[in-house]
Design an enzyme around this catalytic site. Structure first.
Site, PDB file in Angstrom:
ATOM      1  N   LYS A   1       0.833  -1.213   0.000  1.00 11.32           N
ATOM      2  CA  LYS A   1       0.000   0.000   0.000  1.00 11.32           C
ATOM      3  C   LYS A   1       0.864   1.257   0.000  1.00 11.32           C
ATOM      4  O   LYS A   1       0.674   2.163  -0.802  1.00 11.32           O
ATOM      5  CB  LYS A   1      -0.950   0.013   1.219  1.00 11.32           C
ATOM      6  CG  LYS A   1      -1.840  -1.219   1.319  1.00 11.32           C
ATOM      7  CD  LYS A   1      -2.770  -1.171   2.517  1.00 11.32           C
ATOM      8  CE  LYS A   1      -2.087  -1.162   3.864  1.00 11.32           C
ATOM      9  NZ  LYS A   1      -1.375  -2.411   4.210  1.00 11.32           N
TER      10      LYS A   1
ATOM     11  N   ARG B   1      12.220  -4.989   4.587  1.00 20.84           N
ATOM     12  CA  ARG B   1      11.727  -3.612   4.456  1.00 20.84           C
ATOM     13  C   ARG B   1      12.618  -2.623   5.212  1.00 20.84           C
ATOM     14  O   ARG B   1      13.064  -2.869   6.318  1.00 20.84           O
ATOM     15  CB  ARG B   1      10.299  -3.492   4.988  1.00 20.84           C
ATOM     16  CG  ARG B   1       9.860  -2.026   5.037  1.00 20.84           C
ATOM     17  CD  ARG B   1       8.385  -1.836   5.072  1.00 20.84           C
ATOM     18  NE  ARG B   1       7.765  -2.370   6.254  1.00 20.84           N
ATOM     19  CZ  ARG B   1       6.443  -2.306   6.456  1.00 20.84           C
ATOM     20  NH1 ARG B   1       5.663  -1.752   5.540  1.00 20.84           N
ATOM     21  NH2 ARG B   1       5.936  -2.806   7.548  1.00 20.84           N
TER      22      ARG B   1
ATOM     23  N   ARG C   1      11.272  -0.908  10.859  1.00 28.55           N
ATOM     24  CA  ARG C   1      10.152  -0.562  11.743  1.00 28.55           C
ATOM     25  C   ARG C   1      10.097  -1.490  12.951  1.00 28.55           C
ATOM     26  O   ARG C   1      10.377  -2.682  12.828  1.00 28.55           O
ATOM     27  CB  ARG C   1       8.829  -0.658  10.956  1.00 28.55           C
ATOM     28  CG  ARG C   1       8.354   0.702  10.492  1.00 28.55           C
ATOM     29  CD  ARG C   1       7.199   0.631   9.547  1.00 28.55           C
ATOM     30  NE  ARG C   1       6.048  -0.128  10.022  1.00 28.55           N
ATOM     31  CZ  ARG C   1       4.915  -0.229   9.360  1.00 28.55           C
ATOM     32  NH1 ARG C   1       4.777   0.371   8.187  1.00 28.55           N
ATOM     33  NH2 ARG C   1       3.915  -0.929   9.841  1.00 28.55           N
TER      34      ARG C   1
ATOM     35  N   ARG D   1       0.109  -9.326  13.173  1.00 28.28           N
ATOM     36  CA  ARG D   1      -0.594  -8.316  12.360  1.00 28.28           C
ATOM     37  C   ARG D   1      -1.391  -8.987  11.246  1.00 28.28           C
ATOM     38  O   ARG D   1      -2.481  -8.531  10.905  1.00 28.28           O
ATOM     39  CB  ARG D   1       0.414  -7.314  11.789  1.00 28.28           C
ATOM     40  CG  ARG D   1       0.986  -6.397  12.870  1.00 28.28           C
ATOM     41  CD  ARG D   1       2.255  -5.716  12.422  1.00 28.28           C
ATOM     42  NE  ARG D   1       2.083  -4.892  11.255  1.00 28.28           N
ATOM     43  CZ  ARG D   1       3.087  -4.546  10.446  1.00 28.28           C
ATOM     44  NH1 ARG D   1       4.307  -4.945  10.700  1.00 28.28           N
ATOM     45  NH2 ARG D   1       2.837  -3.787   9.413  1.00 28.28           N
TER      46      ARG D   1
HETATM   47  P1  AP5 Z   1       4.801  -1.555   1.922  1.00 28.54           P
HETATM   48  O1  AP5 Z   1       4.470  -0.756   0.710  1.00 28.54           O
HETATM   49  O2  AP5 Z   1       5.486  -0.879   3.058  1.00 28.54           O
HETATM   50  O3  AP5 Z   1       3.493  -2.318   2.442  1.00 28.54           O
HETATM   51  P2  AP5 Z   1       2.225  -1.745   3.221  1.00 28.54           P
HETATM   52  O4  AP5 Z   1       1.032  -2.421   2.606  1.00 28.54           O
HETATM   53  O5  AP5 Z   1       2.230  -0.264   3.264  1.00 28.54           O
HETATM   54  O6  AP5 Z   1       2.513  -2.405   4.650  1.00 28.54           O
HETATM   55  P3  AP5 Z   1       2.438  -1.808   6.116  1.00 28.54           P
HETATM   56  O7  AP5 Z   1       3.185  -2.776   6.994  1.00 28.54           O
HETATM   57  O8  AP5 Z   1       2.835  -0.394   6.159  1.00 28.54           O
HETATM   58  O9  AP5 Z   1       0.933  -1.964   6.389  1.00 28.54           O
HETATM   59  P4  AP5 Z   1       0.204  -1.989   7.707  1.00 28.54           P
HETATM   60  O10 AP5 Z   1      -1.167  -1.825   7.207  1.00 28.54           O
HETATM   61  O11 AP5 Z   1       0.400  -3.145   8.596  1.00 28.54           O
HETATM   62  O12 AP5 Z   1       0.910  -0.829   8.565  1.00 28.54           O
HETATM   63  P5  AP5 Z   1       0.441   0.611   8.930  1.00 28.54           P
HETATM   64  O13 AP5 Z   1       1.625   1.475   8.929  1.00 28.54           O
HETATM   65  O14 AP5 Z   1      -0.753   1.010   8.149  1.00 28.54           O
HETATM   66  O15 AP5 Z   1       5.661  -2.820   1.422  1.00 28.54           O
HETATM   67  C1  AP5 Z   1       6.207  -3.763   2.322  1.00 28.54           C
HETATM   68  C2  AP5 Z   1       7.595  -4.203   1.822  1.00 28.54           C
HETATM   69  O16 AP5 Z   1       7.460  -4.900   0.581  1.00 28.54           O
HETATM   70  C3  AP5 Z   1       8.556  -3.029   1.512  1.00 28.54           C
HETATM   71  O17 AP5 Z   1       9.851  -3.408   1.831  1.00 28.54           O
HETATM   72  C4  AP5 Z   1       8.407  -2.823  -0.008  1.00 28.54           C
HETATM   73  O18 AP5 Z   1       9.584  -2.267  -0.600  1.00 28.54           O
HETATM   74  C5  AP5 Z   1       8.158  -4.248  -0.482  1.00 28.54           C
HETATM   75  N1  AP5 Z   1       7.292  -4.304  -1.657  1.00 28.54           N
HETATM   76  C6  AP5 Z   1       6.177  -3.555  -1.902  1.00 28.54           C
HETATM   77  N2  AP5 Z   1       5.612  -3.901  -3.083  1.00 28.54           N
HETATM   78  C7  AP5 Z   1       6.369  -4.933  -3.570  1.00 28.54           C
HETATM   79  C8  AP5 Z   1       6.288  -5.724  -4.767  1.00 28.54           C
HETATM   80  N3  AP5 Z   1       5.300  -5.544  -5.665  1.00 28.54           N
HETATM   81  N4  AP5 Z   1       7.226  -6.689  -4.949  1.00 28.54           N
HETATM   82  C9  AP5 Z   1       8.224  -6.893  -4.033  1.00 28.54           C
HETATM   83  N5  AP5 Z   1       8.363  -6.165  -2.900  1.00 28.54           N
HETATM   84  C10 AP5 Z   1       7.435  -5.195  -2.666  1.00 28.54           C
HETATM   85  O19 AP5 Z   1      -0.055   0.393  10.429  1.00 28.54           O
HETATM   86  C11 AP5 Z   1       0.830   0.096  11.478  1.00 28.54           C
HETATM   87  C12 AP5 Z   1       0.055  -0.081  12.771  1.00 28.54           C
HETATM   88  O20 AP5 Z   1      -0.620   1.150  13.101  1.00 28.54           O
HETATM   89  C13 AP5 Z   1      -1.056  -1.121  12.779  1.00 28.54           C
HETATM   90  O21 AP5 Z   1      -0.550  -2.402  13.057  1.00 28.54           O
HETATM   91  C14 AP5 Z   1      -1.984  -0.585  13.871  1.00 28.54           C
HETATM   92  O22 AP5 Z   1      -1.484  -0.891  15.144  1.00 28.54           O
HETATM   93  C15 AP5 Z   1      -1.893   0.919  13.680  1.00 28.54           C
HETATM   94  N6  AP5 Z   1      -2.933   1.429  12.776  1.00 28.54           N
HETATM   95  C16 AP5 Z   1      -2.733   2.048  11.558  1.00 28.54           C
HETATM   96  N7  AP5 Z   1      -3.904   2.378  10.995  1.00 28.54           N
HETATM   97  C17 AP5 Z   1      -4.872   1.963  11.852  1.00 28.54           C
HETATM   98  C18 AP5 Z   1      -6.289   2.006  11.807  1.00 28.54           C
HETATM   99  N8  AP5 Z   1      -6.957   2.535  10.770  1.00 28.54           N
HETATM  100  N9  AP5 Z   1      -6.973   1.473  12.858  1.00 28.54           N
HETATM  101  C19 AP5 Z   1      -6.325   0.948  13.915  1.00 28.54           C
HETATM  102  N10 AP5 Z   1      -4.992   0.868  14.014  1.00 28.54           N
HETATM  103  C20 AP5 Z   1      -4.262   1.371  12.989  1.00 28.54           C
HETATM  104 ZN    ZN Z   2       2.418   1.133   4.858  1.00 27.88          ZN
END
Ligand code: AP5
Ligand code: ZN
Length: 214
Positions: A13, A123, A156, A167
């Site tokens: 994402k 990552r 992270r 997660r």
């Molecule tokens: P990346 O693009 O970073 O993936 P992402 O989908 O953004 O993953 P996140 O871990 O950021 O998602 P998340 O939803 O768990 O975390 P968030 O920060 O929202 O890609 C991942 C890796 O793969 C990278 O190294 C990238 O280079 C690689 N990659 C990407 N595309 C690729 C491809 N096509 N091929 C190969 N490699 C690839 O949330 C964190 C925490 O915050 C949550 O756990 C929760 O505690 C809290 N939180 C956030 N939002 C909420 C909410 N709305 N409600 C409640 N709690 C929340």
């Molecule tokens: Zn993310």
């Protein structure tokens, strides 16, 4: 254009948000990045969120709904935005509907859990901007440094394998029901729903998104 990016942790994402921001000139609203900024700033929200995030759980719906409503009311969001990481539960999606906040697209990134666990291990992120890299699949120009600022990249706190697996479990239980939810919303109105194969390379996924949204 208003877009929701839906998908498991590590589905890509944040990576594709960078491409979509550049292509469509709309801001990324990453709730994860917002919470990480609050942690860094040592605010009351940050103190509360840190423990929850490190445990791989979700921050409460009330807090998240309030944060996002405030953010999308800002002037830079008036021509659209990318929601990355929100909504993440049915109550969060209901709150958007109740507030009359409609989106043009819901994009679901489909990636199996095994691929995600491997991705998270490699990552690296730039904490200042939220830019995301991968040591093999999307490496920075200079090892360990952000392409634009040259600042250090970090791992992270919630990317330990054990936390990633938690997660993923939370995703399947609390967020995946939004797939059906938004497919239903799409059947009834102007919102379009698309499922993207997120296992393809970063460039291929971007190309597919570019074609879909043009
Ligand atoms: P990346 O693009 O970073 O993936 P992402 O989908 O953004 O993953 P996140 O871990 O950021 O998602 P998340 O939803 O768990 O975390 P968030 O920060 O929202 O890609 C991942 C890796 O793969 C990278 O190294 C990238 O280079 C690689 N990659 C990407 N595309 C690729 C491809 N096509 N091929 C190969 N490699 C690839 O949330 C964190 C925490 O915050 C949550 O756990 C929760 O505690 C809290 N939180 C956030 N939002 C909420 C909410 N709305 N409600 C409640 N709690 C929340
Ligand atoms: Zn993310």
């Amino acid at each position: 254009m208003r877009i929701i990016l839906l998908g498991a942790p590590g589905a890509g994402k944040g990576t594709q948000a960078q491409f979509l921001m550049k292509t469509f000139g709309i801001p990324q609203i990453s709730t994860g990045d917002m919470l990480r900024s609050a942690i860094k700033a040592g605010t009351e929200l940050g103190l509360k969120a840190k423990q929850v995030m490190d445990a791989g759980k979700l921050v409460s719906d009330d807090i998240m709904i309030g944060l996002v409503k405030e953010r999308i009311a800002e002037p830079d969001c008036q021509n659209g935005y990318l929601l990355d990481g929100f909504p993440r539960t049915i109550p969060q999606a209901d709150a958007m509907q109740e507030a009359g906040i409609e989106v043009d697209y819901v994009l679901e990134f489909d990636v199996p859990d095994d691929v995600i666990v491997e991705r998270m291990a490699g990552r690296r992120v730039h904490p200042g901007s939220g830019r995301v890299y991968h040591v093999q699949h999307n490496p920075p120009k200079q090892e360990g440094k952000d392409d634009l600022t040259g600042e250090d990249l970090i791992v992270r706190d919630d990317d330990k394998e054990e936390t990633v697996r938690k997660r993923l479990a939370v995703y399947h239980e609390q967020t995946e029901p939004l797939v059906k939810y938004y497919q239903n919303v799409a059947d009834q109105g102007a919102t379009k729903y698309a499922k993207i194969d997120g296992t393809k390379s970063v460039d291929k996924v971007s190309k597919e998104l570019g074609q879909l949204l043009q």
